[in-house]
Design an enzyme around this catalytic site. Sequence first.
Site, PDB file in Angstrom:
ATOM      1  N   GLU A 135       4.097 -10.787  15.353  1.00 34.44           N
ATOM      2  CA  GLU A 135       4.067 -11.463  14.054  1.00 34.44           C
ATOM      3  C   GLU A 135       3.055 -10.812  13.124  1.00 34.44           C
ATOM      4  O   GLU A 135       3.311 -10.638  11.932  1.00 34.44           O
ATOM      5  CB  GLU A 135       3.731 -12.943  14.251  1.00 34.44           C
ATOM      6  N   GLU A 146       7.520 -19.348   6.706  1.00 33.03           N
ATOM      7  CA  GLU A 146       7.948 -18.888   8.030  1.00 33.03           C
ATOM      8  C   GLU A 146       9.285 -18.201   7.810  1.00 33.03           C
ATOM      9  O   GLU A 146      10.304 -18.844   7.539  1.00 33.03           O
ATOM     10  CB  GLU A 146       8.097 -20.074   8.980  1.00 33.03           C
TER      11      GLU A 146
END
Length: 316
Positions: A143, A280
């Site tokens: 990430e 997100e």
Amino acid sequence: MSYVGPDFDPQPPRRPRRRPLTVALVALVPGALLGWGAYAAFGGSDDGGGSSDKAAVGTPTASARSTDPERPSETPTEPTTSPSESTAPSPSGPLAGKVVVIDPGHNPGNFQHTAEINRKVDIGTAMKECDTTGTATNSGYREADFTLDVAHRMRTLLEKQGATVELTHDGDRSYGPCIDERARIGNKAEADAVVSLHADGAGSGNRGFHVILPGAVNSGAADTRPIVAPSKNLGERIAGAFVRVTGSAPSNYVGDGTGLVTRKDLGGLNLSTAPKVFIECGNMRDSKDAAQLTSEAWRQKAAQGISEGIAGFLEK
């Protein structure tokens, strides 16, 4: 994603902003998101932003690396400069005079600094870890690498439009910054808009993106009341543009199909005095979402969608 940060300084007086978007424009996102309810195949967030299946702090995936060997080689669809290069803002662009702070969630080096990122900081409503390692795809694409890549692409796009762009970090520090420091960077920059970038770590089958908005908080050093309305406006515009540009559906596991979620437990939002949202961009633990997140071409679309949403907000 998981997001957390250190010392909060009071914000200096902010320069006047333009009036909030009219009610007519608020209808933008529902229209943009219409029809995605049928996208049943698509499937939250800590201060890294996301859901409960984040990589454990201090235990990176054994195969963690900055590229995914399972994805085909692709050519980015846009930047004329390297994604990591910063260009001088265009003095005559539509965003000239505007300040945008981009917050790439996590840091690739966090797993090597577990004591530091586990340190608790005050987010107004509670004490929370400084930061976390973030999550990763099953094949090891992290990430933290994703968020920094998209941040670089966004910086190029926004500077071409005249905006002054600042990153909370640029791969130039060994860990962090902590969640409270990330908020403070946006505050000190007197940013017109701040966006924190993440990718979720929910279970397989959970798909889609969601934008996290600040709830009304007034506790300790946190007072989000002045930024709740403009942050919602910013988030709605980003969600609408993200759907349009990437073709992604809103989350099928949070937000009731709207792509919008309100939270009061994220230090990066609680301590902000500038309009700010988290996004997100997808779920790294789902194979279909992961195929997008590891694609250079898709990351360029993600950067474009988020940037267009920011531009729409700033040009109001």
